[in-house]
Design an enzyme around this catalytic site. Structure first.
Site, PDB file in Angstrom:
ATOM      1  CB  SER A 137      -0.912  -0.059   1.238  1.00 53.73           C
ATOM      2  OG  SER A 137      -1.770   1.055   1.285  1.00 53.73           O
ATOM      3  CE  LYS A 174       0.403   1.923  -4.169  1.00 52.65           C
ATOM      4  NZ  LYS A 174       1.043   0.604  -4.160  1.00 52.65           N
TER       5      LYS A 174
HETATM    6  C1  HXC Z   1       1.487  14.023 -16.373  1.00 57.16           C
HETATM    7  C2  HXC Z   1       2.005  11.952 -17.255  1.00 57.16           C
HETATM    8  C3  HXC Z   1       3.273  11.967 -16.616  1.00 57.16           C
HETATM    9  C4  HXC Z   1       3.616  13.115 -15.838  1.00 57.16           C
HETATM   10  C5  HXC Z   1       3.080  10.105 -17.713  1.00 57.16           C
HETATM   11  N1  HXC Z   1       1.950  10.780 -17.920  1.00 57.16           N
HETATM   12  N2  HXC Z   1       3.914  10.799 -16.922  1.00 57.16           N
HETATM   13  N3  HXC Z   1       1.125  12.955 -17.129  1.00 57.16           N
HETATM   14  N4  HXC Z   1       2.686  14.113 -15.735  1.00 57.16           N
HETATM   15  N5  HXC Z   1       4.794  13.233 -15.207  1.00 57.16           N
HETATM   16  C6  HXC Z   1       0.804  10.388 -18.760  1.00 57.16           C
HETATM   17  C7  HXC Z   1       1.195  10.195 -20.219  1.00 57.16           C
HETATM   18  O1  HXC Z   1       1.246  11.441 -20.928  1.00 57.16           O
HETATM   19  C8  HXC Z   1       0.055   9.301 -20.700  1.00 57.16           C
HETATM   20  O2  HXC Z   1      -1.119  10.039 -20.918  1.00 57.16           O
HETATM   21  C9  HXC Z   1      -0.218   8.418 -19.499  1.00 57.16           C
HETATM   22  O3  HXC Z   1       0.310   9.104 -18.348  1.00 57.16           O
HETATM   23  C10 HXC Z   1       0.473   7.068 -19.608  1.00 57.16           C
HETATM   24  O4  HXC Z   1       1.862   7.322 -19.822  1.00 57.16           O
HETATM   25  P1  HXC Z   1       2.824   6.233 -20.509  1.00 57.16           P
HETATM   26  O5  HXC Z   1       4.224   6.743 -20.407  1.00 57.16           O
HETATM   27  O6  HXC Z   1       2.289   5.863 -21.850  1.00 57.16           O
HETATM   28  O7  HXC Z   1       2.546   4.981 -19.549  1.00 57.16           O
HETATM   29  P2  HXC Z   1       3.393   3.696 -19.245  1.00 57.16           P
HETATM   30  O8  HXC Z   1       4.512   3.509 -20.243  1.00 57.16           O
HETATM   31  O9  HXC Z   1       2.417   2.613 -19.090  1.00 57.16           O
HETATM   32  O10 HXC Z   1       4.116   4.028 -17.830  1.00 57.16           O
HETATM   33  C11 HXC Z   1       3.382   4.090 -16.631  1.00 57.16           C
HETATM   34  C12 HXC Z   1       3.877   5.271 -15.782  1.00 57.16           C
HETATM   35  C13 HXC Z   1       5.431   5.228 -15.639  1.00 57.16           C
HETATM   36  C14 HXC Z   1       3.169   5.180 -14.421  1.00 57.16           C
HETATM   37  C15 HXC Z   1       3.495   6.579 -16.451  1.00 57.16           C
HETATM   38  O11 HXC Z   1       5.893   6.355 -14.915  1.00 57.16           O
HETATM   39  C16 HXC Z   1       5.908   3.953 -14.990  1.00 57.16           C
HETATM   40  O12 HXC Z   1       6.087   2.954 -15.670  1.00 57.16           O
HETATM   41  N6  HXC Z   1       6.176   3.949 -13.668  1.00 57.16           N
HETATM   42  C17 HXC Z   1       6.676   2.745 -12.935  1.00 57.16           C
HETATM   43  C18 HXC Z   1       7.731   3.095 -11.920  1.00 57.16           C
HETATM   44  C19 HXC Z   1       7.206   4.001 -10.811  1.00 57.16           C
HETATM   45  O13 HXC Z   1       6.390   4.895 -11.062  1.00 57.16           O
HETATM   46  N7  HXC Z   1       7.713   3.761  -9.610  1.00 57.16           N
HETATM   47  C20 HXC Z   1       7.352   4.554  -8.435  1.00 57.16           C
HETATM   48  C21 HXC Z   1       6.337   3.847  -7.630  1.00 57.16           C
HETATM   49  S1  HXC Z   1       6.198   4.753  -6.113  1.00 57.16           S
HETATM   50  P3  HXC Z   1      -1.597  10.499 -22.415  1.00 57.16           P
HETATM   51  O14 HXC Z   1      -2.893  11.210 -22.208  1.00 57.16           O
HETATM   52  O15 HXC Z   1      -0.505  11.383 -22.929  1.00 57.16           O
HETATM   53  O16 HXC Z   1      -1.741   9.230 -23.210  1.00 57.16           O
HETATM   54  C22 HXC Z   1       4.650   4.757  -5.576  1.00 57.16           C
HETATM   55  C23 HXC Z   1       4.336   5.446  -4.234  1.00 57.16           C
HETATM   56  C24 HXC Z   1       5.453   6.299  -3.725  1.00 57.16           C
HETATM   57  O17 HXC Z   1       3.819   4.213  -6.179  1.00 57.16           O
HETATM   58  C25 HXC Z   1       5.084   6.928  -2.396  1.00 57.16           C
HETATM   59  C26 HXC Z   1       6.275   7.699  -1.847  1.00 57.16           C
HETATM   60  C27 HXC Z   1       5.964   8.337  -0.562  1.00 57.16           C
HETATM   61  P1  NAP Z   2       9.962   0.869  -8.122  1.00 58.62           P
HETATM   62  O1  NAP Z   2      11.407   0.621  -7.823  1.00 58.62           O
HETATM   63  O2  NAP Z   2       9.613   1.664  -9.322  1.00 58.62           O
HETATM   64  O3  NAP Z   2       9.239  -0.555  -8.157  1.00 58.62           O
HETATM   65  C1  NAP Z   2       8.145  -0.835  -8.972  1.00 58.62           C
HETATM   66  C2  NAP Z   2       8.279  -2.264  -9.468  1.00 58.62           C
HETATM   67  O4  NAP Z   2       7.100  -2.623 -10.174  1.00 58.62           O
HETATM   68  C3  NAP Z   2       9.434  -2.456 -10.437  1.00 58.62           C
HETATM   69  O5  NAP Z   2       9.938  -3.777 -10.297  1.00 58.62           O
HETATM   70  C4  NAP Z   2       8.782  -2.306 -11.808  1.00 58.62           C
HETATM   71  O6  NAP Z   2       9.586  -2.989 -12.778  1.00 58.62           O
HETATM   72  C5  NAP Z   2       7.427  -2.955 -11.530  1.00 58.62           C
HETATM   73  N1  NAP Z   2       6.327  -2.443 -12.336  1.00 58.62           N
HETATM   74  C6  NAP Z   2       5.954  -1.164 -12.571  1.00 58.62           C
HETATM   75  N2  NAP Z   2       4.893  -1.112 -13.367  1.00 58.62           N
HETATM   76  C7  NAP Z   2       4.568  -2.397 -13.649  1.00 58.62           C
HETATM   77  C8  NAP Z   2       3.560  -3.008 -14.439  1.00 58.62           C
HETATM   78  N3  NAP Z   2       2.665  -2.284 -15.131  1.00 58.62           N
HETATM   79  N4  NAP Z   2       3.513  -4.372 -14.499  1.00 58.62           N
HETATM   80  C9  NAP Z   2       4.417  -5.124 -13.832  1.00 58.62           C
HETATM   81  N5  NAP Z   2       5.404  -4.604 -13.083  1.00 58.62           N
HETATM   82  C10 NAP Z   2       5.465  -3.254 -13.002  1.00 58.62           C
HETATM   83  O7  NAP Z   2       9.215   1.597  -6.907  1.00 58.62           O
HETATM   84  P2  NAP Z   2       9.349   1.681  -5.294  1.00 58.62           P
HETATM   85  O8  NAP Z   2       9.465   3.105  -4.958  1.00 58.62           O
HETATM   86  O9  NAP Z   2      10.312   0.692  -4.765  1.00 58.62           O
HETATM   87  O10 NAP Z   2       7.845   1.241  -4.890  1.00 58.62           O
HETATM   88  C11 NAP Z   2       7.514  -0.128  -4.697  1.00 58.62           C
HETATM   89  C12 NAP Z   2       6.156  -0.254  -4.029  1.00 58.62           C
HETATM   90  O11 NAP Z   2       6.153   0.431  -2.773  1.00 58.62           O
HETATM   91  C13 NAP Z   2       5.012   0.341  -4.829  1.00 58.62           C
HETATM   92  O12 NAP Z   2       3.854  -0.447  -4.648  1.00 58.62           O
HETATM   93  C14 NAP Z   2       4.827   1.702  -4.187  1.00 58.62           C
HETATM   94  O13 NAP Z   2       3.522   2.201  -4.371  1.00 58.62           O
HETATM   95  C15 NAP Z   2       5.093   1.380  -2.721  1.00 58.62           C
HETATM   96  N6  NAP Z   2       5.528   2.519  -1.898  1.00 58.62           N
HETATM   97  C16 NAP Z   2       6.741   3.094  -2.123  1.00 58.62           C
HETATM   98  C17 NAP Z   2       7.186   4.097  -1.274  1.00 58.62           C
HETATM   99  C18 NAP Z   2       8.549   4.706  -1.429  1.00 58.62           C
HETATM  100  O14 NAP Z   2       9.000   5.475  -0.569  1.00 58.62           O
HETATM  101  N7  NAP Z   2       9.284   4.388  -2.474  1.00 58.62           N
HETATM  102  C19 NAP Z   2       6.357   4.547  -0.233  1.00 58.62           C
HETATM  103  C20 NAP Z   2       5.095   3.967  -0.073  1.00 58.62           C
HETATM  104  C21 NAP Z   2       4.706   2.941  -0.906  1.00 58.62           C
HETATM  105  P3  NAP Z   2       9.420  -2.762 -14.374  1.00 58.62           P
HETATM  106  O15 NAP Z   2       9.774  -1.348 -14.659  1.00 58.62           O
HETATM  107  O16 NAP Z   2      10.382  -3.783 -14.965  1.00 58.62           O
HETATM  108  O17 NAP Z   2       8.013  -3.108 -14.722  1.00 58.62           O
END
Ligand code: HXC
Ligand code: NAP
Length: 271
Positions: free
Chosen positions: A142, A160
């Site tokens: 979460s 979430k």
């Molecule tokens: C506004 C954005 C954007 C941004 C993407 N989009 N980035 N809009 N600001 N910074 C928009 C795009 O323009 C597009 O809309 C749509 O989102 C989908 O973008 P894609 O790049 O085509 O998507 P995709 O390749 O599927 O990638 C998904 C993603 C990407 C979420 C956008 O960032 C990703 O793969 N993230 C995975 C890693 C990650 O985020 N890790 C952190 C998790 S931490 P349009 O309209 O143009 O089609 C977490 C909690 C953290 O979850 C808590 C910390 C306290």
């Molecule tokens: P991260 O390193 O970006 O991890 C995300 C993982 O999910 C990567 O292994 C990524 O690998 C995979 N992933 C992303 N999109 C996916 C998709 N569509 N299908 C399958 N796999 C996908 O992020 P993180 O910061 O460690 O966060 C991990 C988890 O902790 C998340 O659930 C996040 O919401 C939670 N969380 C993080 C924080 C923080 O401080 N970082 C705080 C609270 C909660 P690929 O790119 O290869 O897909």
């Protein structure tokens, strides 16, 4: 010698190839489990599998996007065929970027909901047929956004919050099968993609540290230890719980992230 013994147990970590989830995969491997990881990028899967092989004997990986149930199902089936029923599934794939609700497209909102919420549902549906009954444990990852509104996080907050309710609902639906479903809610974890995206500058990081009641950022090992406990017999009476592992951050301090994001997003939207 780690305090937990997961030898002979089959563990799948979805999103296990970087950050927090990879730390969880490493902890189960160090505790002797067979560990499978899954994510989208083959290179990340390969690197993680190689690293986990240093810790335990049986390791697998497969590529799947949690938005695509067919790929997920076939990956889960391949783990089942190799090792048998799954004892532990960690469901932690997620996406995040800061954007004001008025400035994100519907597709931007949808992509995060599709990864975090619908993706968690897909993982649960793919895993259910091959979970050990009784005894298996599903753990969702979460975030404070599940119950604390934050500027720039409408998509993540909505997704979430849904994940936490999915945790509780599945806990009810699967209890009679002997499957427990819980969540772990991490605080700000140092050197992760999540923190790099939400608190990119050194001053942001400092502000976050000051907002954590215990005065430090977390490490993936903090989250991994909670997962090792929740998946164990020691937690046999715990289901439907979402455990904060956050140094007290989600009691209120996590709002700092929203304030930091609000300042930078609103000033860039004004200019
Ligand atoms: C506004 C954005 C954007 C941004 C993407 N989009 N980035 N809009 N600001 N910074 C928009 C795009 O323009 C597009 O809309 C749509 O989102 C989908 O973008 P894609 O790049 O085509 O998507 P995709 O390749 O599927 O990638 C998904 C993603 C990407 C979420 C956008 O960032 C990703 O793969 N993230 C995975 C890693 C990650 O985020 N890790 C952190 C998790 S931490 P349009 O309209 O143009 O089609 C977490 C909690 C953290 O979850 C808590 C910390 C306290
Ligand atoms: P991260 O390193 O970006 O991890 C995300 C993982 O999910 C990567 O292994 C990524 O690998 C995979 N992933 C992303 N999109 C996916 C998709 N569509 N299908 C399958 N796999 C996908 O992020 P993180 O910061 O460690 O966060 C991990 C988890 O902790 C998340 O659930 C996040 O919401 C939670 N969380 C993080 C924080 C923080 O401080 N970082 C705080 C609270 C909660 P690929 O790119 O290869 O897909």
């Amino acid at each position: 010698m780690p305090p937990w013994n997961y030898s002979n147990q089959n563990v799948l970590v979805v999103g296990g190839t970087s950050g927090i989830n990879r730390g969880i995969a490493e902890a189960f491997a160090a505790a002797g489990a067979r560990v499978a990881v899954a994510s989208r990028q083959q290179e990340k899967v390969d690197h993680t599998v190689a690293a986990l092989k240093e810790l335990t004997t049986d390791v697998m990986g497969f590529c799947a996007d949690v938005r695509e149930p067919q790929a997920l199902n076939s990956g889960v089936q391949s783990v089942h065929q190799a090792w048998g029923e799954l004892d532990v599934v960690i469901s932690g794939a997620a996406g995040n970027f800061p954007a004001l609700a008025t400035q994100m497209s519907a597709n931007a909102f949808k992509s995060v909901v599709d990864i975090d919420l619908l993706g968690s549902f897909h993982v649960a549906q793919a895993a259910y047929p091959v979970l050990r009954k009784p005894g298996a444990s599903l753990i969702h990852i979460s975030a404070p956004q599940a119950h604390l509104a934050m500027i720039g996080q409408a998509h993540v907050c909505a997704a979430k919050a849904g994940v936490d309710m999915l945790t509780r609902t599945l806990a009810l639906e699967w209890a009679d099968q002997g499957i427990r479903v819980n969540g772990v809610l991490p605080g700000p974890i140092d050197d992760t993609e999540g923190m790099r995206r939400l608190a990119p500058l050194p001053e942001h990081r400092q502000a976050v540290i000051q907002s954590v009641p215990v005065g430090r950022l977390g490490a993936p090992a903090d989250i991994a230890r909670a997962c090792l406990f929740l998946a164990s017999e020691q937690a046999a009476f715990i289901t439907g719980a979402v455990l904060p592992v956050d140094g007290g951050w989600s009691l209120g301090g996590a709002a700092t992230i929203g304030a930091v994001l609000g300042e930078s997003l609103k000033s860039s939207s004004d200019s």
